[in-house]
Design an enzyme around this catalytic site. Structure first.
Site, PDB file in Angstrom:
ATOM      1  N   SER A  20       5.390  12.309 -24.365  1.00 20.45           N
ATOM      2  CA  SER A  20       4.410  12.074 -23.287  1.00 20.45           C
ATOM      3  C   SER A  20       4.244  10.572 -23.022  1.00 20.45           C
ATOM      4  O   SER A  20       4.202  10.134 -21.869  1.00 20.45           O
ATOM      5  CB  SER A  20       3.037  12.612 -23.694  1.00 20.45           C
ATOM      6  OG  SER A  20       2.952  13.978 -23.468  1.00 20.45           O
ATOM      7  N   ARG A  24       5.442   8.005 -19.680  1.00 21.19           N
ATOM      8  CA  ARG A  24       4.478   7.133 -18.994  1.00 21.19           C
ATOM      9  C   ARG A  24       4.883   5.676 -19.089  1.00 21.19           C
ATOM     10  O   ARG A  24       4.730   4.909 -18.119  1.00 21.19           O
ATOM     11  CB  ARG A  24       3.084   7.354 -19.571  1.00 21.19           C
ATOM     12  CG  ARG A  24       2.505   8.691 -19.097  1.00 21.19           C
ATOM     13  CD  ARG A  24       1.546   9.259 -20.089  1.00 21.19           C
ATOM     14  NE  ARG A  24       0.838  10.434 -19.595  1.00 21.19           N
ATOM     15  CZ  ARG A  24       1.287  11.686 -19.688  1.00 21.19           C
ATOM     16  NH1 ARG A  24       2.439  11.947 -20.258  1.00 21.19           N
ATOM     17  NH2 ARG A  24       0.555  12.690 -19.237  1.00 21.19           N
ATOM     18  N   ARG A 123       8.381  26.734 -12.220  1.00 25.58           N
ATOM     19  CA  ARG A 123       7.038  26.330 -12.671  1.00 25.58           C
ATOM     20  C   ARG A 123       6.139  25.946 -11.486  1.00 25.58           C
ATOM     21  O   ARG A 123       6.618  25.444 -10.475  1.00 25.58           O
ATOM     22  CB  ARG A 123       7.164  25.205 -13.702  1.00 25.58           C
ATOM     23  CG  ARG A 123       7.929  25.720 -14.924  1.00 25.58           C
ATOM     24  CD  ARG A 123       8.065  24.693 -15.990  1.00 25.58           C
ATOM     25  NE  ARG A 123       6.767  24.341 -16.546  1.00 25.58           N
ATOM     26  CZ  ARG A 123       6.597  23.368 -17.419  1.00 25.58           C
ATOM     27  NH1 ARG A 123       7.623  22.642 -17.824  1.00 25.58           N
ATOM     28  NH2 ARG A 123       5.411  23.102 -17.890  1.00 25.58           N
ATOM     29  N   SER A 167      -5.005  20.108 -16.864  1.00 23.87           N
ATOM     30  CA  SER A 167      -3.622  19.656 -16.976  1.00 23.87           C
ATOM     31  C   SER A 167      -3.534  18.137 -16.925  1.00 23.87           C
ATOM     32  O   SER A 167      -3.932  17.510 -15.937  1.00 23.87           O
ATOM     33  CB  SER A 167      -2.781  20.252 -15.839  1.00 23.87           C
ATOM     34  OG  SER A 167      -1.578  19.520 -15.704  1.00 23.87           O
ATOM     35  N   ASP A 348       0.452  22.343 -26.757  1.00 23.88           N
ATOM     36  CA  ASP A 348       1.861  22.367 -27.151  1.00 23.88           C
ATOM     37  C   ASP A 348       2.054  22.870 -28.582  1.00 23.88           C
ATOM     38  O   ASP A 348       3.173  23.179 -28.990  1.00 23.88           O
ATOM     39  CB  ASP A 348       2.467  20.964 -27.003  1.00 23.88           C
ATOM     40  CG  ASP A 348       2.584  20.562 -25.533  1.00 23.88           C
ATOM     41  OD1 ASP A 348       2.603  21.461 -24.670  1.00 23.88           O
ATOM     42  OD2 ASP A 348       2.642  19.359 -25.250  1.00 23.88           O
ATOM     43  N   ARG A 379       5.272  31.486 -22.892  1.00 29.91           N
ATOM     44  CA  ARG A 379       5.175  31.329 -24.355  1.00 29.91           C
ATOM     45  C   ARG A 379       4.348  32.432 -25.009  1.00 29.91           C
ATOM     46  O   ARG A 379       4.501  32.672 -26.212  1.00 29.91           O
ATOM     47  CB  ARG A 379       4.628  29.939 -24.707  1.00 29.91           C
ATOM     48  CG  ARG A 379       5.649  28.858 -24.435  1.00 29.91           C
ATOM     49  CD  ARG A 379       5.206  27.468 -24.867  1.00 29.91           C
ATOM     50  NE  ARG A 379       6.299  26.520 -24.669  1.00 29.91           N
ATOM     51  CZ  ARG A 379       6.161  25.217 -24.563  1.00 29.91           C
ATOM     52  NH1 ARG A 379       4.964  24.673 -24.635  1.00 29.91           N
ATOM     53  NH2 ARG A 379       7.220  24.435 -24.395  1.00 29.91           N
TER      54      ARG A 379
HETATM   55  C1  S3P Z   1       2.035  16.897 -20.866  1.00 29.94           C
HETATM   56  C2  S3P Z   1       0.967  17.696 -20.543  1.00 29.94           C
HETATM   57  C3  S3P Z   1       0.894  19.122 -20.890  1.00 29.94           C
HETATM   58  C4  S3P Z   1       1.871  19.462 -22.008  1.00 29.94           C
HETATM   59  C5  S3P Z   1       3.241  18.902 -21.750  1.00 29.94           C
HETATM   60  C6  S3P Z   1       3.176  17.385 -21.633  1.00 29.94           C
HETATM   61  C7  S3P Z   1       2.017  15.498 -20.435  1.00 29.94           C
HETATM   62  O1  S3P Z   1       1.226  19.890 -19.746  1.00 29.94           O
HETATM   63  O2  S3P Z   1       1.951  20.854 -22.175  1.00 29.94           O
HETATM   64  O3  S3P Z   1       4.109  19.251 -22.814  1.00 29.94           O
HETATM   65  O4  S3P Z   1       2.835  14.695 -20.924  1.00 29.94           O
HETATM   66  O5  S3P Z   1       1.162  15.153 -19.603  1.00 29.94           O
HETATM   67  P1  S3P Z   1       0.133  20.303 -18.652  1.00 29.94           P
HETATM   68  O6  S3P Z   1      -0.413  19.090 -18.032  1.00 29.94           O
HETATM   69  O7  S3P Z   1       0.873  21.160 -17.662  1.00 29.94           O
HETATM   70  O8  S3P Z   1      -0.900  21.081 -19.416  1.00 29.94           O
END
Ligand code: S3P
Length: 463
Positions: A20, A24, A123, A167, A348, A379
């Site tokens: 993540s 970024r 998705r 999210s 996750d 999942r």
């Molecule tokens: C993530 C946010 C989550 C997570 C994904 C990574 C991110 O998804 O499940 O593995 O890096 O912002 P969602 O924002 O769809 O919940």
């Protein structure tokens, strides 16, 4: 991939850089003025997709192992100088790449097309299309899914956007678009905070971004609404980034060690951002032996070490897992329930938590987790099918799973469903099972987030 049962895990390891945060770092560096050096960049295929997309927008990206140098396209005025790509921008399997980059492209004065693999193309994308269109971009899709055509505009209009789903990707998408909006963009998280890596990264690159909840190790209380405000247009300045180890990768090893009696495992240099580490609180509530040391880091993310020992049976403490009245379909009282806003902070880790639940006295029920159905695979279904194949007692619910425990798992032929976290969760299950297991497609799909997973797991395993 064939996996034999293990008696325990022992050792001291580091896991590769956080996925993540690496996404970024690369995206924000591309938006900034100057050269950013990113160390301990994620080895995942997903983050390679982000680098590919950033490069296709004319940003110079050099990679030498885990070190990445990005020559940002940022300016002192106006939008960053990206070059429109003639080819569609390929996000591979990565939802984070697609949703975050869509936010960036919404504020560029040209049109772009974002594509992905079959899983990513299924998705839901309306969740980002809606706020980006409110800000003045135009986004077309195929019934709410990729490929997406983003017609950007600079500047955008700021919005106050209340998120219908919890999210971090949607929040990040709106904030990145907000960099190119004239005025304050606000994102409201009505039921508590999702991971805040974007806010931290943007602040460290000089954006004016504020959260009405202090950035302390204290999680926002359940259900509290959190508002993030970003001032645009923002002109970011490059700075160096050191990415901490990926908590979500470490989680598979930590869960395995908590489950296998006699294990003693330490993970060093791992990210301990409180919006990611709810699994540790759950493990503590199950009586697992855990020692967490926060190192005093310089970066914008907390880092430290986790030591976990498999000492005893996992038994829920009623204080941490209070019975929930009226929870079941007929108003019955549920116990050992994981639900509410905390679910977003363990999203996750839920597949491996479900595996662990088979070894918990009384089992666990996971609710409010409908989002699991729209991840890299469904999942909820994937976990239920694989657990059943291993002879676990599991009920699939529309928004989660009820897993009875403790149960003896039996080795079986399992499916990865092309999903990295399903493959890794069931590798952990296979260690705790009686007899050998096989996970179809596991080696390929762990490349998505944790290519080193199987050799690392093997190096820690005692049989
Ligand atoms: C993530 C946010 C989550 C997570 C994904 C990574 C991110 O998804 O499940 O593995 O890096 O912002 P969602 O924002 O769809 O919940």
């Amino acid at each position: 991939m064939r996996i034999r049962p293990a008696s325990r895990l022992r050792g001291r390891v580091q896991v590769p850089g956080d996925k993540s945060i690496s996404h970024r770092a690369a995206i924000v560096a591309a938006l900034a003025r100057g050269t950013t050096r990113i160390e301990n960049f994620s080895t995942s295929a997903d983050c390679a997709s982000t680098l590919g997309v950033v490069g296709a927008l004319g940003v110079s990206v050099e990679r030498d192992g885990a070190t990445v140098r990005v020559e940002g396209a940022g300016t002192d005025e106006g939008p960053p100088r990206f070059r429109p790509s003639r080819q569609p921008l390929d996000c591979g399997n990565s939802g984070t790449t697609m949703r975050l980059v869509a936010g960036v492209l919404a504020a560029q004065p040209f049109a772009s097309v974002l594509t992905g693999d079959d899983s990513l193309s299924r998705r839901p994308m309306r969740r980002i299309i809606e706020p980006l269109e409110l800000m003045g971009a135009r986004v077309s899709s195929v019934e709410g899914c990729a490929p997406l055509r983003v017609e950007g505009r600079w500047p955008l209009e700021p919005v106050r956007y209340e998120m219908p789903v919890a999210s971090a990707q949607v929040k990040s998408c709106v904030l990145l678009a907000g960099l190119g909006a004239r005025g304050s963009t606000q994102v409201v998280e009505p039921r508590g905070q999702t991971r805040d890596h974007t806010e931290r990264m943007l602040a460290s690159f000089g954006a004016e971004v504020a959260t009405d909840w202090p950035r302390t190790p204290v999680p926002s209380p359940s259900g509290r609404r959190v508002v993030v405000t970003l001032k645009g247009p923002a002109h970011l300045r490059a700075r160096d980034v050191i990415v901490p180890g990926d908590f979500s990768s470490a989680a598979f090893l930590v869960a395995a060690a908590a489950m296998l009696r006699g294990s003693d495992l330490q993970v060093d240099g791992v990210g301990l951002n409180h919006t990611r580490t709810h699994l540790l609180r759950l493990l503590m509530g199950l009586g697992a032996y855990l020692k967490v040391d926060l190192a005093s880091g310089e970066g914008c993310e907390p880092v430290g070490s986790i030591r976990v020992r498999g000492e005893r049976e996992l038994v829920p403490d009623p204080e941490d897992f209070p019975p929930v009245a009226g929870w079941g379909p007929n108003g019955e009282t549920g116990s050992n329930v994981v639900r509410g806003q905390a679910v977003a902070q363990v999203i996750d880790e839920l597949p491996v938590l479900a595996v662990l639940a088979t070894q918990v006295r009384g089992g666990l029920e996971i609710r409010d987790a409908r989002e699991l159905r729209v991840k890299e695979s469904d999942r909820i279904r994937a976990v239920a099918e694989n657990l059943r194949a291993m002879d676990a007692d599991v009920v699939e619910l529309y928004d989660g799973l009820r897993i009875y425990g403790p149960t003896r798992l039996h080795g079986a032929r399992l499916q990865s469903f092309g999903d990295h976290r399903i493959a890794m969760a069931f590798a952990v299950a296979a260690l705790a099972a009686e007899g050998e297991s096989e996970i179809v497609g596991a080696e390929e799909c762990v490349q998505i987030s944790f290519p080193e997973f199987f050799p690392l797991l093997e190096s820690l395993t005692e049989r």
